[in-house]
Enzyme design. Structure first.
Site, PDB file in Angstrom:
ATOM      1  N   CYS A 223      -0.460   4.501   2.309  1.00 60.85           N
ATOM      2  CA  CYS A 223      -0.424   3.837   3.800  1.00 60.85           C
ATOM      3  C   CYS A 223       0.964   3.699   4.432  1.00 60.85           C
ATOM      4  CB  CYS A 223      -0.463   2.376   4.117  1.00 60.85           C
ATOM      5  SG  CYS A 223      -2.094   1.993   3.517  1.00 60.85           S
ATOM      6  N   ASP A 224       2.327   3.761   3.561  1.00 59.63           N
ATOM      7  CA  ASP A 224       3.653   3.177   3.620  1.00 59.63           C
ATOM      8  C   ASP A 224       4.692   4.481   2.716  1.00 59.63           C
ATOM      9  OD1 ASP A 224       3.424   1.379   5.606  1.00 59.63           O
ATOM     10  OD2 ASP A 224       3.336  -0.196   3.956  1.00 59.63           O
TER      11      ASP A 224
ATOM     12  N   CYS B  43       1.191  -1.493  -0.500  1.00 54.94           N
ATOM     13  CA  CYS B  43       0.233   0.184   0.319  1.00 54.94           C
ATOM     14  C   CYS B  43       1.096   1.742   0.308  1.00 54.94           C
ATOM     15  CB  CYS B  43      -1.163   0.267   1.278  1.00 54.94           C
ATOM     16  SG  CYS B  43      -1.731   1.197   1.436  1.00 54.94           S
TER      17      CYS B  43
END
Ligand SMILES: Cc1cc2nc3c(=O)[nH]c(=O)nc-3n(C[C@H](O)[C@H](O)[C@H](O)COP(=O)(O)OP(=O)(O)OC[C@H]3O[C@@H](n4cnc5c(N)ncnc54)[C@H](O)[C@@H]3O)c2cc1C
Length: 310
Positions: free
Chosen positions: A138-139, A135
């Site tokens: 997200c990261d 992701c």
């Protein structure tokens, strides 16, 4: 144990689940969407959606929240719970259980979506969260100013790589075949970025290291040659976008599963079990996108309405 009842239970709060909820609630059915995480489903993990009509460009999280708001305004309820079991009772009704709560309904719409597939290389599980991610939204921030490899040649891989190109110092696309599968416009936009390059006909076959990755072994899929590159630990990331896998474990005994892992339905989204419908990425289908998930949800809710009202 407490028990509540609805006309239609909708398992999953992604585009399919919330579209079903809008149609169900507007037709006068009591409808509940069961969601274990953030409403919106997979789109909440992507920075930008640019192919859903009416929105030239919108973040996935914002679109997901609009779906929820719309469904709740129509009268549907969101139950924030991880459903742990799905049963068909002798009466033909469905029972969902979560902890000490249970919920019953004469119809159930399965909209559990899909989760990322792993690429399957050696060390992928070991370094998940320590250099391997699924992701970008997200990261991505963990890789500011670093080099990242993006595995995949489809639409999601290209869009996520474009997002990463704004954060990372360098993005290398690792594409299994000698061309992308993504639409040409998306590929062109990606390749315009000065810090993006492509390794065609290439796969990652192994990663290793200490706390973080320090070695990546590649295979040239045309020649079969294998070679290893060395990196300073913690200086690289690998983002995997190798497609998705339908989430069917809770109810696989109640439905037929196709070769692609998705639930088989008819055109009305009905499964082989009466009163049980499926919508969105959990289905066996050609195009897994927001618009097709939303369309499935609308059809499933309409079929559920006819089932409930006889
Ligand atoms: C990185 C990425 C980028 C994408 N970009 C685009 C794009 O630009 N345009 C586009 O159209 N599509 C895009 N997609 C695809 C799109 O997100 C999916 O097709 C769509 O979200 C499918 O919707 P769905 O409702 O079927 O399932 P999902 O979105 O997967 O939602 C399913 C929901 O069910 C919930 N759930 C599952 N099991 C349970 C349980 N037991 N209890 C409670 N809740 C449960 C999950 O938490 C999830 O929220 C992208 C996908 C990814 C991963």
């Amino acid at each position: 144990m407490s028990e509540r009842t609805f006309d239609v239970a909708i398992l999953g709060g992604g585009p399919a689940g919330y579209s079903a909820a809008i149609y169900a609630a507007r037709s006068g059915l009591t409808a509940a969407v069961f969601e274990q995480g953030m409403p919106g489903g997979q789109i909440t993990t992507t920075d930008v959606i640019e192919n859903y009509p009416g929105f030239t460009s919108i973040s996935g999280a914002e679109l997901g929240d609009k779906f929820r708001e719309h469904a709740e305004a129509a009268g549907a309820e969101t139950v924030y719970a991880m459903v742990e079991s799905v049963e068909r009772m002798p009466s033909g009704a469905y029972r969902l259980s979560s902890g000490s709560e249970s919920y019953e309904s004469p119809t159930l719409i399965l909209a559990t979506g899909a989760v990322p597939r792993t690429a399957g290389f050696v060390g992928e599980d070991t370094f998940r969260g320590r250099g391997i991610s699924y992701c970008a939204t997200c990261d991505g921030m963990f890789y500011r100013g670093k080099k990242v490899f993006v595995i995949g040649g489809g639409n999601a891989a290209c869009e996520e790589a474009l997002f990463l190109s704004q954060i990372a110092s360098e993005v290398v696309m690792v594409v299994r075949r000698d061309q992308f599968r993504a639409p040409q416009g998306v590929v062109d936009k990606l390749l315009e970025q000065p810090n993006v390059s492509v390794a065609y006909s290439r796969s990652i076959i192994a990663v290793s290291g200490g706390t973080f990755i320090s070695q990546v072994t590649f295979r040239n899929n045309e020649t079969g040659e294998e070679y290893t590159e060395e990196f300073e630990e913690g200086s690289i990331g690998i983002f995997v976008f190798a497609g998705t896998k339908p989430v069917v474990e809770l109810f696989s005994d109640l439905v037929e599963i196709a070769d692609d892992g998705g639930v088989v339905t008819d055109e009305g989204m009905a499964t082989k079990t009466p009163g049980l419908f499926a919508a969105g990425d959990v289905r066996s289908k050609r195009l897994r996108q927001v618009i097709t998930a939303a369309a499935d949800g609308a059809i499933a809710a309409t079929s559920a309405y006819h089932y409930v009202r006889g």
